[in-house]
Design an enzyme around this catalytic site. Structure first.
Site, PDB file in Angstrom:
ATOM      1  N   HIS A  60      -2.056  -5.474   1.561  1.00 56.19           N
ATOM      2  CA  HIS A  60      -3.364  -6.114   1.367  1.00 56.19           C
ATOM      3  C   HIS A  60      -3.152  -7.582   1.044  1.00 56.19           C
ATOM      4  CE1 HIS A  60      -7.431  -6.880  -0.192  1.00 56.19           C
ATOM      5  NE2 HIS A  60      -6.843  -7.534  -1.182  1.00 56.19           N
TER       6      HIS A  60
ATOM      7  N   TYR B 114     -12.784  -1.538  -3.003  1.00 56.36           N
ATOM      8  CA  TYR B 114     -13.217  -1.664  -1.602  1.00 56.36           C
ATOM      9  C   TYR B 114     -14.725  -1.461  -1.443  1.00 56.36           C
ATOM     10  CZ  TYR B 114      -8.397  -1.903   0.150  1.00 56.36           C
ATOM     11  OH  TYR B 114      -7.109  -2.291   0.436  1.00 56.36           O
TER      12      TYR B 114
ATOM     13  N   GLU C 254      -9.845  -9.744  -7.596  1.00 51.84           N
ATOM     14  CA  GLU C 254      -8.870  -8.666  -7.371  1.00 51.84           C
ATOM     15  C   GLU C 254      -7.698  -8.749  -8.352  1.00 51.84           C
ATOM     16  OE1 GLU C 254     -10.045  -8.400  -2.622  1.00 51.84           O
ATOM     17  OE2 GLU C 254      -8.047  -9.108  -3.181  1.00 51.84           O
TER      18      GLU C 254
ATOM     19  N   ASN D 128      -1.863   0.071   7.009  1.00 50.08           N
ATOM     20  CA  ASN D 128      -1.333  -1.219   7.456  1.00 50.08           C
ATOM     21  C   ASN D 128      -0.506  -1.953   6.407  1.00 50.08           C
ATOM     22  OD1 ASN D 128      -3.427  -1.940   5.846  1.00 50.08           O
ATOM     23  ND2 ASN D 128      -4.621  -2.989   7.419  1.00 50.08           N
TER      24      ASN D 128
ATOM     25  N   LYS E 128       0.819  -1.213   0.000  1.00 49.55           N
ATOM     26  CA  LYS E 128       0.000   0.000   0.000  1.00 49.55           C
ATOM     27  C   LYS E 128       0.857   1.269   0.000  1.00 49.55           C
ATOM     28  CE  LYS E 128      -3.901  -2.299   2.334  1.00 49.55           C
ATOM     29  NZ  LYS E 128      -4.827  -2.230   3.514  1.00 49.55           N
TER      30      LYS E 128
HETATM   31  N1  UDP Z   1      -9.522  -0.341   7.708  1.00 48.23           N
HETATM   32  C1  UDP Z   1      -9.555   0.809   8.474  1.00 48.23           C
HETATM   33  N2  UDP Z   1     -10.244   0.797   9.657  1.00 48.23           N
HETATM   34  C2  UDP Z   1     -10.891  -0.307  10.117  1.00 48.23           C
HETATM   35  C3  UDP Z   1     -10.859  -1.477   9.337  1.00 48.23           C
HETATM   36  C4  UDP Z   1     -10.164  -1.470   8.138  1.00 48.23           C
HETATM   37  O1  UDP Z   1      -8.994   1.827   8.077  1.00 48.23           O
HETATM   38  O2  UDP Z   1     -11.502  -0.255  11.192  1.00 48.23           O
HETATM   39  C5  UDP Z   1      -8.811  -0.349   6.419  1.00 48.23           C
HETATM   40  C6  UDP Z   1      -7.449  -1.064   6.506  1.00 48.23           C
HETATM   41  O3  UDP Z   1      -6.545  -0.416   5.609  1.00 48.23           O
HETATM   42  C7  UDP Z   1      -7.808  -2.450   6.016  1.00 48.23           C
HETATM   43  C8  UDP Z   1      -8.839  -2.133   4.921  1.00 48.23           C
HETATM   44  O4  UDP Z   1      -9.584  -1.042   5.448  1.00 48.23           O
HETATM   45  O5  UDP Z   1      -6.687  -3.148   5.533  1.00 48.23           O
HETATM   46  C9  UDP Z   1      -9.765  -3.270   4.567  1.00 48.23           C
HETATM   47  O6  UDP Z   1     -10.374  -3.741   5.760  1.00 48.23           O
HETATM   48  P1  UDP Z   1     -10.529  -5.297   6.041  1.00 48.23           P
HETATM   49  O7  UDP Z   1     -11.438  -5.452   7.214  1.00 48.23           O
HETATM   50  O8  UDP Z   1     -10.895  -6.006   4.773  1.00 48.23           O
HETATM   51  O9  UDP Z   1      -9.066  -5.734   6.523  1.00 48.23           O
HETATM   52  P2  UDP Z   1      -7.937  -6.619   5.800  1.00 48.23           P
HETATM   53  O10 UDP Z   1      -8.652  -7.669   4.996  1.00 48.23           O
HETATM   54  O11 UDP Z   1      -7.131  -5.681   4.946  1.00 48.23           O
HETATM   55  O12 UDP Z   1      -7.132  -7.195   6.923  1.00 48.23           O
HETATM   56 MG    MG Z   2     -10.151  -7.545   3.627  1.00 49.80          MG
END
Ligand code: UDP
Ligand code: MG
Length: 139
Positions: free
Chosen positions: A117, A51, A128, A114, A11
């Site tokens: 992805h 997203y 994706e 974070n 990212k």
């Molecule tokens: N995210 C965020 N706040 C939250 C949850 C998710 O900013 O409370 C962002 C974070 O960058 C995350 C992305 O949204 O990686 C997608 O969320 P997901 O729950 O799918 O997490 P992931 O699959 O990336 O672990």
């Molecule tokens: Mg996710």
């Protein structure tokens, strides 16, 4: 049946901080083969589509802003049990909860930013990958 491919993005925060090399090294050292890869930048429409499942969540606007602010590395990775093993390698969404040695524990700053992805299912890995790559860009 688990497919052998998953999709990842390094990212904007990871690219900005110069972590591309270190993260790719960790990925390949963990047994994943890179079968597609590019440096690219998502438009607002791209990020909103990618997203879309999170469009009603309170963090959606910030997520789109973050994911579009600079280049990312998009890649397709191959390994037995790729989706599950890659989710283990990257660690929990919130780096504060991520296991020692995971990519998010090592390189992520916060829940929002974070670093990486990883697809959460075989179906999403295929969707994706096709979002970012044409068939002739995947080897
Ligand atoms: N995210 C965020 N706040 C939250 C949850 C998710 O900013 O409370 C962002 C974070 O960058 C995350 C992305 O949204 O990686 C997608 O969320 P997901 O729950 O799918 O997490 P992931 O699959 O990336 O672990
Ligand atoms: Mg996710």
């Amino acid at each position: 049946m688990a497919t052998n491919r998953t999709f990842t993005m390094l990212k904007p925060d990871a690219v900005e901080k110069g972590y591309i090399g270190a993260i790719l090294e960790k990925i390949t050292a963990s047994g994943f083969k890179i079968v597609a890869m590019k440096l690219t930048q998502m438009s607002k429409a791209d990020a909103e589509t990618f997203y879309a499942i999170h469009s009603e969540r309170p963090f959606f606007g910030e997520l789109v802003e973050y994911m579009t602010r600079g280049p990312i590395v998009a890649a397709v990775l191959e390994k037995d049990n790729a989706v599950e093993d890659f989710r283990t390698l990257i660690g929990a969404t919130n780096p504060a909860d991520a296991a020692e040695g995971t990519i998010r524990k090592l390189y992520a700053a916060s829940m929002g930013e974070n670093a990486v992805h990883g697809s959460d299912s075989d179906d999403n890995a295929a969707i994706e990958s096709a979002f970012h790559f044409s068939g002739r860009e995947i080897f």
